[in-house]
Design a protein around this motif. Structure first.
Motif, PDB file in Angstrom:
ATOM      1  N   GLU A  99     -47.309   0.990  17.648  1.00 39.80           N
ATOM      2  CA  GLU A  99     -47.979   0.781  16.358  1.00 39.80           C
ATOM      3  C   GLU A  99     -47.887  -0.681  15.954  1.00 39.80           C
ATOM      4  O   GLU A  99     -46.859  -1.331  16.117  1.00 39.80           O
ATOM      5  CB  GLU A  99     -47.320   1.678  15.304  1.00 39.80           C
ATOM      6  N   ARG A 100     -48.965  -1.199  15.389  1.00 38.40           N
ATOM      7  CA  ARG A 100     -49.012  -2.610  14.990  1.00 38.40           C
ATOM      8  C   ARG A 100     -48.526  -2.787  13.548  1.00 38.40           C
ATOM      9  O   ARG A 100     -49.221  -3.329  12.703  1.00 38.40           O
ATOM     10  CB  ARG A 100     -50.416  -3.152  15.156  1.00 38.40           C
ATOM     11  N   ARG A 101     -47.314  -2.327  13.302  1.00 39.47           N
ATOM     12  CA  ARG A 101     -46.687  -2.465  11.990  1.00 39.47           C
ATOM     13  C   ARG A 101     -45.250  -2.871  12.246  1.00 39.47           C
ATOM     14  O   ARG A 101     -44.595  -2.330  13.136  1.00 39.47           O
ATOM     15  CB  ARG A 101     -46.743  -1.123  11.270  1.00 39.47           C
ATOM     16  N   ALA A 102     -44.753  -3.857  11.512  1.00 44.05           N
ATOM     17  CA  ALA A 102     -43.393  -4.352  11.742  1.00 44.05           C
ATOM     18  C   ALA A 102     -42.942  -5.171  10.539  1.00 44.05           C
ATOM     19  O   ALA A 102     -43.739  -5.519   9.676  1.00 44.05           O
ATOM     20  CB  ALA A 102     -43.344  -5.222  12.995  1.00 44.05           C
ATOM     21  N   ILE A 103     -41.652  -5.486  10.517  1.00 40.75           N
ATOM     22  CA  ILE A 103     -41.155  -6.417   9.500  1.00 40.75           C
ATOM     23  C   ILE A 103     -41.798  -7.773   9.791  1.00 40.75           C
ATOM     24  O   ILE A 103     -41.729  -8.264  10.915  1.00 40.75           O
ATOM     25  CB  ILE A 103     -39.613  -6.539   9.560  1.00 40.75           C
ATOM     26  N   PRO A 104     -42.450  -8.390   8.819  1.00 46.81           N
ATOM     27  CA  PRO A 104     -43.116  -9.669   9.057  1.00 46.81           C
ATOM     28  C   PRO A 104     -42.151 -10.728   9.602  1.00 46.81           C
ATOM     29  O   PRO A 104     -40.982 -10.789   9.208  1.00 46.81           O
ATOM     30  CB  PRO A 104     -43.637 -10.069   7.676  1.00 46.81           C
ATOM     31  N   LEU A 105     -42.657 -11.555  10.513  1.00 48.36           N
ATOM     32  CA  LEU A 105     -41.819 -12.579  11.138  1.00 48.36           C
ATOM     33  C   LEU A 105     -41.332 -13.619  10.138  1.00 48.36           C
ATOM     34  O   LEU A 105     -40.326 -14.278  10.377  1.00 48.36           O
ATOM     35  CB  LEU A 105     -42.582 -13.249  12.287  1.00 48.36           C
ATOM     36  N   GLY A 106     -42.009 -13.740   9.024  1.00 48.60           N
ATOM     37  CA  GLY A 106     -41.582 -14.681   7.992  1.00 48.60           C
ATOM     38  C   GLY A 106     -40.348 -14.228   7.228  1.00 48.60           C
ATOM     39  O   GLY A 106     -39.732 -15.019   6.509  1.00 48.60           O
ATOM     40  N   ASN A 107     -39.966 -12.970   7.365  1.00 48.40           N
ATOM     41  CA  ASN A 107     -38.764 -12.448   6.717  1.00 48.40           C
ATOM     42  C   ASN A 107     -37.569 -12.681   7.634  1.00 48.40           C
ATOM     43  O   ASN A 107     -37.557 -12.208   8.768  1.00 48.40           O
ATOM     44  CB  ASN A 107     -38.896 -10.952   6.453  1.00 48.40           C
ATOM     45  N   THR A 108     -36.567 -13.376   7.147  1.00 48.79           N
ATOM     46  CA  THR A 108     -35.356 -13.618   7.918  1.00 48.79           C
ATOM     47  C   THR A 108     -34.413 -12.435   7.741  1.00 48.79           C
ATOM     48  O   THR A 108     -34.107 -12.051   6.613  1.00 48.79           O
ATOM     49  CB  THR A 108     -34.662 -14.921   7.464  1.00 48.79           C
ATOM     50  N   LEU A 109     -33.961 -11.870   8.856  1.00 47.59           N
ATOM     51  CA  LEU A 109     -33.063 -10.715   8.815  1.00 47.59           C
ATOM     52  C   LEU A 109     -31.607 -11.169   8.804  1.00 47.59           C
ATOM     53  O   LEU A 109     -31.280 -12.275   9.240  1.00 47.59           O
ATOM     54  CB  LEU A 109     -33.329  -9.809  10.015  1.00 47.59           C
ATOM     55  N   LEU A 110     -30.725 -10.314   8.330  1.00 47.96           N
ATOM     56  CA  LEU A 110     -29.296 -10.623   8.242  1.00 47.96           C
ATOM     57  C   LEU A 110     -28.716 -11.138   9.558  1.00 47.96           C
ATOM     58  O   LEU A 110     -27.999 -12.141   9.554  1.00 47.96           O
ATOM     59  CB  LEU A 110     -28.511  -9.414   7.738  1.00 47.96           C
ATOM     60  N   PRO A 111     -28.995 -10.506  10.708  1.00 49.36           N
ATOM     61  CA  PRO A 111     -28.405 -11.025  11.944  1.00 49.36           C
ATOM     62  C   PRO A 111     -28.860 -12.446  12.282  1.00 49.36           C
ATOM     63  O   PRO A 111     -28.113 -13.205  12.910  1.00 49.36           O
ATOM     64  CB  PRO A 111     -28.849 -10.033  13.020  1.00 49.36           C
ATOM     65  N   GLU A 112     -30.045 -12.846  11.841  1.00 53.69           N
ATOM     66  CA  GLU A 112     -30.498 -14.223  12.068  1.00 53.69           C
ATOM     67  C   GLU A 112     -29.639 -15.209  11.274  1.00 53.69           C
ATOM     68  O   GLU A 112     -29.276 -16.270  11.779  1.00 53.69           O
ATOM     69  CB  GLU A 112     -31.964 -14.364  11.681  1.00 53.69           C
ATOM     70  N   TYR A 113     -29.313 -14.850  10.044  1.00 54.86           N
ATOM     71  CA  TYR A 113     -28.418 -15.691   9.247  1.00 54.86           C
ATOM     72  C   TYR A 113     -27.035 -15.758   9.895  1.00 54.86           C
ATOM     73  O   TYR A 113     -26.418 -16.826   9.974  1.00 54.86           O
ATOM     74  CB  TYR A 113     -28.273 -15.148   7.824  1.00 54.86           C
ATOM     75  N   LEU A 114     -26.544 -14.615  10.347  1.00 54.54           N
ATOM     76  CA  LEU A 114     -25.205 -14.578  10.954  1.00 54.54           C
ATOM     77  C   LEU A 114     -25.138 -15.398  12.239  1.00 54.54           C
ATOM     78  O   LEU A 114     -24.142 -16.070  12.500  1.00 54.54           O
ATOM     79  CB  LEU A 114     -24.788 -13.128  11.214  1.00 54.54           C
ATOM     80  N   GLN A 115     -26.208 -15.348  13.055  1.00 51.48           N
ATOM     81  CA  GLN A 115     -26.246 -16.166  14.273  1.00 51.48           C
ATOM     82  C   GLN A 115     -26.140 -17.646  13.936  1.00 51.48           C
ATOM     83  O   GLN A 115     -25.427 -18.388  14.607  1.00 51.48           O
ATOM     84  CB  GLN A 115     -27.547 -15.922  15.040  1.00 51.48           C
ATOM     85  N   LYS A 116     -26.843 -18.068  12.905  1.00 47.65           N
ATOM     86  CA  LYS A 116     -26.812 -19.477  12.501  1.00 47.65           C
ATOM     87  C   LYS A 116     -25.413 -19.904  12.056  1.00 47.65           C
ATOM     88  O   LYS A 116     -25.061 -21.074  12.141  1.00 47.65           O
ATOM     89  CB  LYS A 116     -27.826 -19.743  11.385  1.00 47.65           C
ATOM     90  N   LEU A 117     -24.612 -18.947  11.597  1.00 44.84           N
ATOM     91  CA  LEU A 117     -23.235 -19.230  11.196  1.00 44.84           C
ATOM     92  C   LEU A 117     -22.258 -19.130  12.361  1.00 44.84           C
ATOM     93  O   LEU A 117     -21.064 -19.318  12.179  1.00 44.84           O
ATOM     94  CB  LEU A 117     -22.810 -18.270  10.081  1.00 44.84           C
TER      95      LEU A 117
END
Length: 77
Positions: free
Chosen positions: A10-28
Motif C-alpha cells: 500500500e502506498r501509505r506511510a509515515i511521511p519522510l518529513g516526520n522525524t521518528l524517535l529512533p532517528e533522534y536517538l541515533q543522532k545522540l
C-alpha cells in the motif's frame, strides 16, 4: 496513521518529513534496533526501518502476519 493496518504494498506511510524517535536517538549516539512488526509503510526503501532510524530490523512489514505460524491473514477483496 490511524485505521486498519497497512496492506502489502500500500502506498501509505509515515511521511519522510516526520522525524521518528529512533532517528533522534541515533543522532545522540544510541544503537537502535527493532524486533516485531513494522506496519507504518514500506513501499520504498526510504520508508523501511533501516532508513527511519533503526540500525537493525528483524520482523514483518505488515500487521497481518501472525507470529505463531508465519501466515498472512488478510482479506484481499
Amino acid at each position: 496513521m490511524q485505521g486498519y493496518p497497512l496492506k502489502a504494498g500500500e502506498r501509505r506511510a509515515i511521511p519522510l518529513g516526520n522525524t521518528l524517535l529512533p532517528e533522534y536517538l541515533q543522532k545522540l549516539g544510541y544503537a537502535t534496533h527493532l524486533v516485531g512488526k513494522w506496519h507504518t509503510g514500506y513501499y520504498s526503501d526510504y520508508h523501511t526501518p533501516a532508513y527511519r532510524g533503526f540500525d537493525t530490523f528483524m520482523g514483518y512489514y505488515t500487521g497481518y502476519v501472525t507470529y505463531f505460524n508465519h501466515t498472512i491473514e488478510q482479506d484481499f477483496g
